[in-house]
Design a protein around this motif. Structure first.
Motif, short mmCIF file in Angstrom:
data_model
loop_
_atom_site.label_atom_id
_atom_site.label_comp_id
_atom_site.label_asym_id
_atom_site.label_seq_id
_atom_site.Cartn_x
_atom_site.Cartn_y
_atom_site.Cartn_z
N ALA A 311 7.70 -52.46 12.55
CA ALA A 311 7.02 -52.16 11.22
C ALA A 311 7.49 -50.40 11.15
CB ALA A 311 5.68 -52.11 11.33
N GLY A 312 8.08 -49.60 12.08
CA GLY A 312 8.18 -48.43 12.10
C GLY A 312 7.19 -47.49 12.28
N ILE A 313 6.12 -47.86 13.23
CA ILE A 313 4.97 -47.21 13.74
C ILE A 313 5.17 -46.96 15.18
CG2 ILE A 313 2.55 -47.45 13.90
CD1 ILE A 313 3.48 -47.49 10.92
N SER A 314 4.90 -45.35 15.45
CA SER A 314 5.15 -44.80 16.70
C SER A 314 3.62 -44.45 17.02
CB SER A 314 6.22 -44.01 16.77
OG SER A 314 5.89 -42.85 16.03
N ALA A 315 2.70 -44.61 16.44
CA ALA A 315 1.45 -43.90 16.77
C ALA A 315 0.92 -44.34 17.89
CB ALA A 315 0.39 -43.76 15.40
N SER A 316 0.01 -43.73 18.52
CA SER A 316 -0.62 -44.08 19.83
C SER A 316 -1.69 -45.14 19.28
CB SER A 316 -1.50 -42.94 20.51
OG SER A 316 -2.36 -42.63 19.67
N VAL A 321 -6.58 -47.06 16.06
CA VAL A 321 -7.68 -47.36 16.24
C VAL A 321 -8.83 -46.25 15.61
CG1 VAL A 321 -10.00 -47.29 17.70
CG2 VAL A 321 -7.88 -48.79 18.45
N ASP A 322 -8.39 -45.35 15.35
CA ASP A 322 -9.07 -44.35 14.71
C ASP A 322 -9.05 -44.58 13.11
OD1 ASP A 322 -10.19 -42.72 16.54
OD2 ASP A 322 -8.58 -41.10 16.35
N HIS A 323 -8.01 -45.16 12.65
CA HIS A 323 -7.99 -45.66 11.24
C HIS A 323 -8.70 -46.89 10.95
CE1 HIS A 323 -4.63 -43.12 10.01
NE2 HIS A 323 -3.77 -43.68 10.96
N MET A 324 -8.93 -47.72 12.25
CA MET A 324 -9.55 -48.93 11.95
C MET A 324 -11.24 -48.45 12.12
SD MET A 324 -8.08 -51.56 14.88
CE MET A 324 -6.43 -52.06 14.92
N ARG A 325 -11.45 -47.34 12.42
CA ARG A 325 -13.00 -47.07 12.36
C ARG A 325 -13.38 -46.63 10.96
NH1 ARG A 325 -14.43 -46.19 17.59
NH2 ARG A 325 -12.84 -45.33 18.99
N HIS A 326 -12.48 -46.55 9.90
CA HIS A 326 -13.01 -46.63 8.52
C HIS A 326 -13.01 -47.71 7.75
CE1 HIS A 326 -12.75 -42.29 8.58
NE2 HIS A 326 -11.49 -42.06 8.99
N ASP A 355 -11.72 -49.87 22.18
CA ASP A 355 -11.10 -49.06 23.41
C ASP A 355 -10.07 -50.08 23.83
OD1 ASP A 355 -12.11 -46.64 22.98
OD2 ASP A 355 -13.82 -46.92 24.50
N GLU A 356 -10.50 -51.25 24.07
CA GLU A 356 -9.74 -52.53 24.45
C GLU A 356 -8.39 -52.56 23.30
OE1 GLU A 356 -9.96 -57.31 25.35
OE2 GLU A 356 -11.40 -56.17 24.52
N VAL A 357 -8.72 -52.49 22.37
CA VAL A 357 -7.56 -52.78 21.22
C VAL A 357 -6.73 -51.55 21.42
CG1 VAL A 357 -7.25 -52.63 18.85
CG2 VAL A 357 -9.32 -53.68 19.54
N ALA A 358 -7.09 -50.23 21.52
CA ALA A 358 -6.28 -49.21 21.85
C ALA A 358 -5.57 -49.33 22.93
CB ALA A 358 -7.03 -47.92 22.00
N VAL A 359 -5.96 -49.84 23.98
CA VAL A 359 -5.13 -50.09 25.39
C VAL A 359 -3.86 -51.27 24.90
CG1 VAL A 359 -5.10 -51.02 27.60
CG2 VAL A 359 -7.08 -49.47 26.94
N PHE A 360 -4.29 -52.10 24.15
CA PHE A 360 -3.41 -53.13 23.71
C PHE A 360 -2.45 -52.54 23.14
CE2 PHE A 360 -2.45 -55.72 20.23
CZ PHE A 360 -1.56 -56.82 20.83
#
Length: 366
Positions: A311-316, A321-326, A355-360
Motif C-alpha cells: 500500500a506504500g505506507i511506511s509510518a510507524s 494507531v493515532d489515526h485509529m483514535r479518531h 498498543d498491541e495493534v501498534a506492536v503488530f
C-alpha cells in the motif's frame, strides 16, 4: 431485471440491477418526478453517463438540471457540501423532491449527506457508477464527508429512496477503480460466506477482465448480503452491521496516512486492511495462518495490496494507531475491531488494546 429490497418497514426501498439501466432510467424515475426539473449531482468524469441519464429523462418528458463537481475524495469536504446545498436551494428544492446522485462512493456519500441535512431531510436516488458503490456504499444509508482528522467523520444515516445499478457502466471504469471495488465484493465472502469467497477465487480474475455475467452475479450477491445486514441493524447498534467494517479500521488509518491524495484509494486500503485484520487475528491465535495467507494471496492475484508495503505506507505502528483514535466507532477509549477465526468467520472484538495493534503493525514489512 433483478430487484432486491432493503426491508426497513415503511422506508423499504428497491435496488434495481440491469445492464443498460441508465439508458432507461426514466422508467424507474417517472413516479418520482413532480413537474419540476429533477436535480442531478455528478462529477466531471461521468459526463457520458450524465448525457445518457438526461437523454432518458428528456425522452420521457422529464426535465432535469445537473451540477457537475470535481472528481475524487477532495470533493467530500465542507466547501463542496456547501456548494451542493446552495445549488439545490437556488433551484427551489422541496422536501419531497428527489435528488439524483450519479457517481461512485464519493458522490453518493456527499450528495446523500447534503440531502440528509437539506431542509431536515429530502429524498435521493443512488445511481452508482463504480463497482465499489454498486456493491457497498450505495446501499444502507451511510452518508458523510471527510475532515482533516479522518474519513467519514461528519455524516448521517439517510437511506436512499431507490438504487439503480447498471453493471454495463463498469465497462468504462478504469481498471484500478474496478479492482478497488472488488475488495468490497471479497469482503462479503470473508464475513460469513466462505463459499462465496471460494466463488471469488474462481471468478474474480474473470470479473475484473470483463466477464459480464460474473459482474452481475457478484453485484447481486453482495447487494443481497448487505440488504440483509442493514435490515437487521440499520444504525449499527447490535453489532451485526459492524461486520461490514471488516478491514476498514486498518484501511481508514492507511488512507489517513496517505492523505486522501489518490495514491491509495479506498478499496485498495480496504484490501490491505482486510489482509492486516486476518494476520492480526493469526497473531492473536484466532485464525489459521493458512486462511490469512489465502486471503492475501487472492488480493495479490488480482493486483490489490495485501499490507503496508504494497500500500506504500511506511509510518510507524504508533502513528497509524493515532489515526485509529479518531475513528468514529471509538467508545469509552476502546475501538472495536473486526477479527476472524477463519474465512467466513468474522466477529466483533471489543477487547483489543491499541498498543498491541501498534506492536503488530511495527512487525509488518515496510
Amino acid at each position: 431485471m433483478r430487484t432486491i429490497s432493503v426491508e426497513l418497514g415503511d422506508r423499504r426501498y428497491p435496488i434495481l440491477i440491469e445492464a443498460g439501466l441508465i439508458d432507461r432510467a426514466a422508467e424507474a424515475l417517472r413516479p418520482l418526478a413532480r413537474g419540476r426539473p429533477m436535480a442531478i449531482v455528478t462529477d466531471s468524469h461521468l459526463r457520458s453517463h450524465l448525457a445518457k441519464l438526461q437523454g432518458s429523462l428528456d425522452a420521457a418528458g422529464i426535465a432535469s438540471e445537473a451540477l457537475v463537481l470535481p472528481p475524487g475524495e477532495a470533493s467530500k469536504s465542507w466547501a463542496v457540501l456547501a456548494q451542493v446545498c446552495d445549488w439545490l436551494m437556488a433551484r427551489g428544492i422541496e422536501r419531497s423532491d428527489h435528488v439524483l446522485a450519479l457517481g461512485g462512493g464519493v458522490m453518493g456519500d456527499l450528495i446523500g449527506f447534503a440531502c440528509a441535512i437539506l431542509k431536515r431531510g429530502c429524498p435521493f436516488v443512488q445511481i452508482p457508477t463504480t463497482l465499489l458503490a454498486q456493491v457497498d456504499s450505495s446501499v444502507g444509508g451511510k452518508t458523510a464527508i471527510n475532515t482533516a482528522a479522518g474519513k467519514n467523520l461528519i455524516g448521517a444515516f439517510h437511506q436512499p429512496a431507490m438504487v439503480l445499478i447498471d453493471p454495463a457502466v463498469l465497462d468504462t471504469l478504469p481498471p484500478r477503480e474496478l479492482a478497488a471495488g472488488y475488495a468490497e465484493v471479497v469482503k462479503y465472502g470473508l464475513i460469513d460466506d466462505a463459499d462465496f469467497f471460494g466463488w471469488c477465487e474462481a471468478n474474480g480474475a474473470g470479473l475484473l477482465a470483463g466477464d459480464a455475467a460474473a459482474r452481475e452475479q457478484a453485484i447481486a450477491h453482495s447487494v443481497a448480503a448487505k440488504a440483509r445486514i442493514v435490515a437487521a441493524d440499520e444504525h449499527e447498534t447490535n453489532g451485526t452491521r459492524a461486520l461490514l467494517n471488516l478491514g476498514h479500521t486498518f484501511g481508514h488509518a492507511l488512507e489517513a496516512e496517505a492523505g486522501f491524495d489518490g495514491s491509495l484509494i479506498h478499496g485498495e486500503a480496504v484490501a490491505a486492511g482486510i489482509a492486516l485484520a486476518f494476520r492480526f487475528s493469526v497473531a492473536r491465535g484466532l485464525c489459521p495462518p493458512a486462511d490469512a495467507e489465502r486471503v492475501s494471496a487472492h488480493f495479490r492475484a488480482v493486483g490489490l495490496p495485501d499490507g503496508l508495503a504494497a500500500a506504500g505506507i511506511s509510518a510507524s505502528g504508533a502513528r497509524l494507531v493515532d489515526h485509529m483514535r479518531h475513528d468514529k466507532k471509538m467508545a469509552a477509549g476502546t475501538l472495536p475491531f473486526l477479527l476472524a477465526r477463519g474465512i467466513g468467520r468474522t466477529y466483533l472484538d471489543r477487547s483489543v488494546d491499541l498498543d498491541e495493534v501498534a506492536v503488530f503493525l511495527d512487525r509488518e514489512p515496510r
